[in-house]
Design an enzyme around this catalytic site. Sequence first.
Site, PDB file in Angstrom:
ATOM      1  N   ASP A   1       0.832  -1.204   0.000  1.00  0.00           N
ATOM      2  CA  ASP A   1       0.000   0.000   0.000  1.00  0.00           C
ATOM      3  C   ASP A   1       0.869   1.257   0.000  1.00  0.00           C
ATOM      4  O   ASP A   1       1.577   1.527   0.967  1.00  0.00           O
ATOM      5  CB  ASP A   1      -0.907  -0.027   1.240  1.00  0.00           C
ATOM      6  CG  ASP A   1      -1.993   1.025   1.202  1.00  0.00           C
ATOM      7  OD1 ASP A   1      -2.118   1.717   0.157  1.00  0.00           O
ATOM      8  OD2 ASP A   1      -2.724   1.165   2.202  1.00  0.00           O
ATOM      9  N   HIS A   2       0.780   2.009  -1.062  1.00  0.00           N
ATOM     10  CA  HIS A   2       1.577   3.232  -1.206  1.00  0.00           C
ATOM     11  C   HIS A   2       0.869   4.443  -0.577  1.00  0.00           C
ATOM     12  O   HIS A   2       1.385   5.547  -0.579  1.00  0.00           O
ATOM     13  CB  HIS A   2       1.836   3.467  -2.708  1.00  0.00           C
ATOM     14  CG  HIS A   2       2.851   4.505  -3.018  1.00  0.00           C
ATOM     15  ND1 HIS A   2       2.522   5.736  -3.568  1.00  0.00           N
ATOM     16  CD2 HIS A   2       4.189   4.522  -2.854  1.00  0.00           C
ATOM     17  CE1 HIS A   2       3.629   6.448  -3.732  1.00  0.00           C
ATOM     18  NE2 HIS A   2       4.647   5.747  -3.315  1.00  0.00           N
ATOM     19  N   SER A   3      -0.312   4.248   0.014  1.00  0.00           N
ATOM     20  CA  SER A   3      -1.049   5.344   0.665  1.00  0.00           C
ATOM     21  C   SER A   3      -0.294   5.861   1.875  1.00  0.00           C
ATOM     22  O   SER A   3       0.533   5.148   2.437  1.00  0.00           O
ATOM     23  CB  SER A   3      -2.389   4.876   1.222  1.00  0.00           C
ATOM     24  OG  SER A   3      -3.054   4.027   0.407  1.00  0.00           O
ATOM     25  N   LYS A   4      -0.631   7.073   2.291  1.00  0.00           N
ATOM     26  CA  LYS A   4      -0.058   7.648   3.508  1.00  0.00           C
ATOM     27  C   LYS A   4      -1.212   8.292   4.274  1.00  0.00           C
ATOM     28  O   LYS A   4      -1.734   9.326   3.861  1.00  0.00           O
ATOM     29  CB  LYS A   4       0.985   8.741   3.169  1.00  0.00           C
ATOM     30  CG  LYS A   4       2.155   8.248   2.324  1.00  0.00           C
ATOM     31  CD  LYS A   4       2.115   8.865   0.958  1.00  0.00           C
ATOM     32  CE  LYS A   4       3.115   8.352  -0.036  1.00  0.00           C
ATOM     33  NZ  LYS A   4       3.627   7.012  -0.023  1.00  0.00           N
TER      34      LYS A   4
END
Length: 352
Positions: A297-300
């Site tokens: 998951d590249h989300s922040k």
Amino acid sequence: MDTRLSSRLQIILLCVCCTECSTDISCRNEAGEPVDWFIIYKLPTNKIGEVGSGVDYMYLDSSVGSWQMSKYMVNTSQGAIGNTLKQLYTGQAYKSNSSVYALYNDGPPILDYIEGYGHTKGVLLFDHSQGFWLSHSIPHFPSFPERGYLYPSSGKVNGQTALCVTYGYDQFLSIAKQMVYLYPRFYNCSVPAAFTPDLSQLAQLCEGSKPRLASDRNVEHLSSIKGEKFVSFVKSEHFVDDIYTGWVAQALGADLLVESWQRQVNELPSNCSLPKHVMNIKRIRLPGPVLFQSHRDHSKWCVSQAYEDQVTCLGDLNREKMQLWRGGGLVCTFNPLIYKAFRQVVDWYLGC
Ligand SMILES: *[C@@H]1O[C@H](CO)[C@@H](O)[C@H](O)[C@H]1NC(C)=O
Ligand SMILES: *[C@@H]1O[C@H](CO)[C@@H](O)[C@H](O)[C@H]1NC(C)=O
Ligand SMILES: *[C@@H]1O[C@H](CO)[C@@H](O)[C@H](O)[C@H]1NC(C)=O
Ligand SMILES: *[C@@H]1O[C@H](CO)[C@@H](O)[C@H](O)[C@H]1NC(C)=O
């Protein structure tokens, strides 16, 4: 008809038209209608026990209430992001001198990566009345306006999030101030002359210069067109610390659970040294259920651990050593619906 009555009717009509004005620059929902805000969560290709397309996503706004699987694919111009960007791409807004726009991404499409800019990605588009700020985690996105909507293959594999909020013009003066701290890589932008008296620093960023900063970080309180409150935290590269532990958790007075893209060697572990603790999320469970590990998951984003604190932030930075030295920020909200949507999907996190 009585002239006074007729002018009153005109005013009423004007008001009715304007609140429903489909030409106002706004975030757009899945059907293309204006909305105050929306969030999308694009799912990674590799989920636990399942391999997906990498282009499916879940959608959230105040009217749908909870995560909804979209019937669209994120790589088509249908759906909320496509509908929102259409205002730039097909509305010819980028050729007009009555609106400001900026596309920014530390990893822009086509062009080479250049060190030194903030680790931040997004789009601004507004006129003298209103517009939107879309902030997201997708590399090499969005495409240059002349090319129309294109979704990069590099944005498919990992999970990604995007937050769009519709703001009135005055709020963009505060957002522009935040941009100076972020120092984004504006790979395509326009600040027409009519806006430069109000937005001289944004114009400087657009021209490629770096305005001077009064400090190493800044907070601005923002209010959407419908009055929803957001808080923007931004740091420049001069504030060398983990934005979550060293600043935002302490400033909010809340223990935080953080979802960010961490790569083994540089990963910052869960941290309980300071009064407010920051812990790494390891697994997500979206409705369906759709399960995936955080390293996909590249989300922040982060949520308060405690339901009473009810805070959710979406942003730019990972809990990673290299990013201590990068500009970047978080947009936080106390909206209960957003909090519930994000807090419920935390399936597993590492305590200290
Ligand atoms: C979108 O991505 C899917 C999965 O990779 C692919 O099959 C499809 O052709 C793509 N569509 C467009 C318009 O790029
Ligand atoms: C904006 O563009 C229009 C049409 O291209 C032009 O007539 C007008 O003078 C421009 N206004 C400014 C302030 O540059
Ligand atoms: C970027 O934006 C300007 C308008 O501000 C446009 O003229 C230019 O051609 C655009 N595209 C690229 C690839 O720079
Ligand atoms: C926890 O975070 C603070 C602020 O970033 C840092 O100064 C401290 O060294 C960290 N503690 C540990 C044990 O990593």
